[in-house]
Design a protein around this motif. Structure first.
Motif, PDB file in Angstrom:
ATOM      1  N   PRO A 126       0.943  -1.254   0.013  1.00 55.59           N
ATOM      2  CA  PRO A 126      -0.034   0.049   0.096  1.00 55.59           C
ATOM      3  C   PRO A 126       0.689   1.259  -0.086  1.00 55.59           C
ATOM      4  N   ILE A 127       1.956   1.401   0.822  1.00 53.22           N
ATOM      5  CA  ILE A 127       2.703   2.809   0.869  1.00 53.22           C
ATOM      6  C   ILE A 127       3.482   2.966  -0.386  1.00 53.22           C
ATOM      7  N   ALA A 128       3.960   1.673  -0.998  1.00 53.86           N
ATOM      8  CA  ALA A 128       4.777   1.910  -2.316  1.00 53.86           C
ATOM      9  C   ALA A 128       3.867   2.264  -3.256  1.00 53.86           C
ATOM     10  N   ALA A 129       2.617   1.595  -3.487  1.00 53.44           N
ATOM     11  CA  ALA A 129       1.824   1.851  -4.547  1.00 53.44           C
ATOM     12  C   ALA A 129       1.153   3.507  -4.534  1.00 53.44           C
ATOM     13  N   ALA A 130       1.194   3.988  -3.402  1.00 59.77           N
ATOM     14  CA  ALA A 130       0.881   5.259  -3.133  1.00 59.77           C
ATOM     15  C   ALA A 130       1.786   6.560  -3.367  1.00 59.77           C
ATOM     16  N   ILE A 131       3.293   5.892  -3.104  1.00 51.87           N
ATOM     17  CA  ILE A 131       4.111   6.819  -3.448  1.00 51.87           C
ATOM     18  C   ILE A 131       4.827   6.752  -4.736  1.00 51.87           C
ATOM     19  N   LEU A 132       4.452   5.805  -5.682  1.00 52.42           N
ATOM     20  CA  LEU A 132       5.059   5.432  -6.839  1.00 52.42           C
ATOM     21  C   LEU A 132       4.676   6.784  -7.788  1.00 52.42           C
ATOM     22  N   THR A 139       2.892  14.920  -0.485  1.00 46.60           N
ATOM     23  CA  THR A 139       2.143  14.493   0.735  1.00 46.60           C
ATOM     24  C   THR A 139       1.063  13.683  -0.005  1.00 46.60           C
ATOM     25  N   VAL A 140       1.008  12.282   0.435  1.00 46.90           N
ATOM     26  CA  VAL A 140       0.107  11.421  -0.314  1.00 46.90           C
ATOM     27  C   VAL A 140      -0.563  10.748   0.687  1.00 46.90           C
ATOM     28  N   GLU A 141      -1.793  10.025   0.342  1.00 48.57           N
ATOM     29  CA  GLU A 141      -2.727   9.262   1.332  1.00 48.57           C
ATOM     30  C   GLU A 141      -2.484   7.783   1.082  1.00 48.57           C
ATOM     31  N   VAL A 142      -2.041   7.132   1.988  1.00 50.00           N
ATOM     32  CA  VAL A 142      -1.898   5.716   1.970  1.00 50.00           C
ATOM     33  C   VAL A 142      -3.018   4.912   2.537  1.00 50.00           C
ATOM     34  N   SER A 143      -3.652   4.167   1.933  1.00 50.05           N
ATOM     35  CA  SER A 143      -4.948   3.267   2.205  1.00 50.05           C
ATOM     36  C   SER A 143      -4.249   1.882   2.669  1.00 50.05           C
ATOM     37  N   SER A 144      -4.253   1.494   3.756  1.00 54.15           N
ATOM     38  CA  SER A 144      -3.998   0.278   4.468  1.00 54.15           C
ATOM     39  C   SER A 144      -5.005  -0.443   5.094  1.00 54.15           C
ATOM     40  N   PRO A 145      -4.767  -1.872   5.782  1.00 57.79           N
ATOM     41  CA  PRO A 145      -5.842  -2.405   6.407  1.00 57.79           C
ATOM     42  C   PRO A 145      -6.059  -1.725   7.721  1.00 57.79           C
TER      43      PRO A 145
END
Length: 157
Positions: A126-132, A139-145
C-alpha cells in the motif's frame, strides 16, 4: 503460476542465482545421499529418516523451480532510471509520517525481493503503491488495512 513479470534489482537477481547454484550443486546432492542412506536402513513404510529426506527433496526441488521461474521472468529494475526526484522501482525513499517528526527509509523493490525487516518494500504494498511516480515534497494518502494515513516524501535516491 501465471506468467507475470517479476521485478528484481540486479542485486536481487544475483542473490537468486547464487541460491539456485547452492541448491543445485550442494543441497540437492546432500538430499540425494540422505535418501540413499535412508533407503539402506530397510523398511520404508516406517522409516522416519526416509520420510524426512523425501520431504526435504520435495522442498528443495520446489524452491529450485520457483527460482528458475523467477529468473526466467525477471525484469531487472534500472535503479538509475529515475533520478529526477520521482519515486520508482529501485528508489530509496525517506518518508515522514503525518503528525510525526521521525522519518523512515525504504527501498522499493519487486515483490519477490521484498524484505520489510530490512526496509525493502514491495512495489505492490500500500505505501509503495501510493508513492510511486510521486515527487519529493509530495504528501500522499496511503490506504492500508489499518486505515488511511498520510506520508510526505522527504528524499528520493
Amino acid at each position: 503460476m501465471t506468467n507475470k513479470e517479476i521485478f528484481l534489482t540486479s542485486e536481487g537477481y544475483l542473490e537468486l542465482e547464487q541460491e539456485l547454484n547452492y541448491l543445485k550443486l550442494e543441497k540437492r546432492p546432500k538430499v540425494i545421499n540422505a535418501l540413499k542412506e535412508a533407503r539402506a536402513l530397510g523398511d520404508l513404510s516406517e522409516n522416519a529418516e526416509y520420510d524426512a529426506a523425501r520431504s526435504e527433496q520435495a522442498s528443495t526441488e520446489n524452491r529450485i523451480k520457483q527460482i528458475e521461474y523467477s529468473l526466467e521472468h525477471a525484469v531487472i529494475i534500472d535503479e538509475n532510471e529515475k533520478k529526477d526526484g520521482t519515486v520508482g522501482l529501485g528508489s530509496t525513499v525517506i518518508l515522514q509520517y503525518d503528525g510525526d517528526d521521525d522519518t523512515e527509509e525504504y527501498k522499493i523493490v519487486g515483490s519477490a525481493e521484498a524484505d520489510p525487516f530490512n526496509n525493502k518494500i514491495s512495489n505492490e504494498s500500500p505505501i509503495a503503491a501510493a508513492i510511486l511516480n510521486k515527487k519529493v515534497g509530495s504528501t500522499v494518502e496511503v490506504s492500508s488495512p489499518d486505515g488511511v494515513y498520510k506520508v510526505k516524501i522527504v528524499n528520493v535516491a
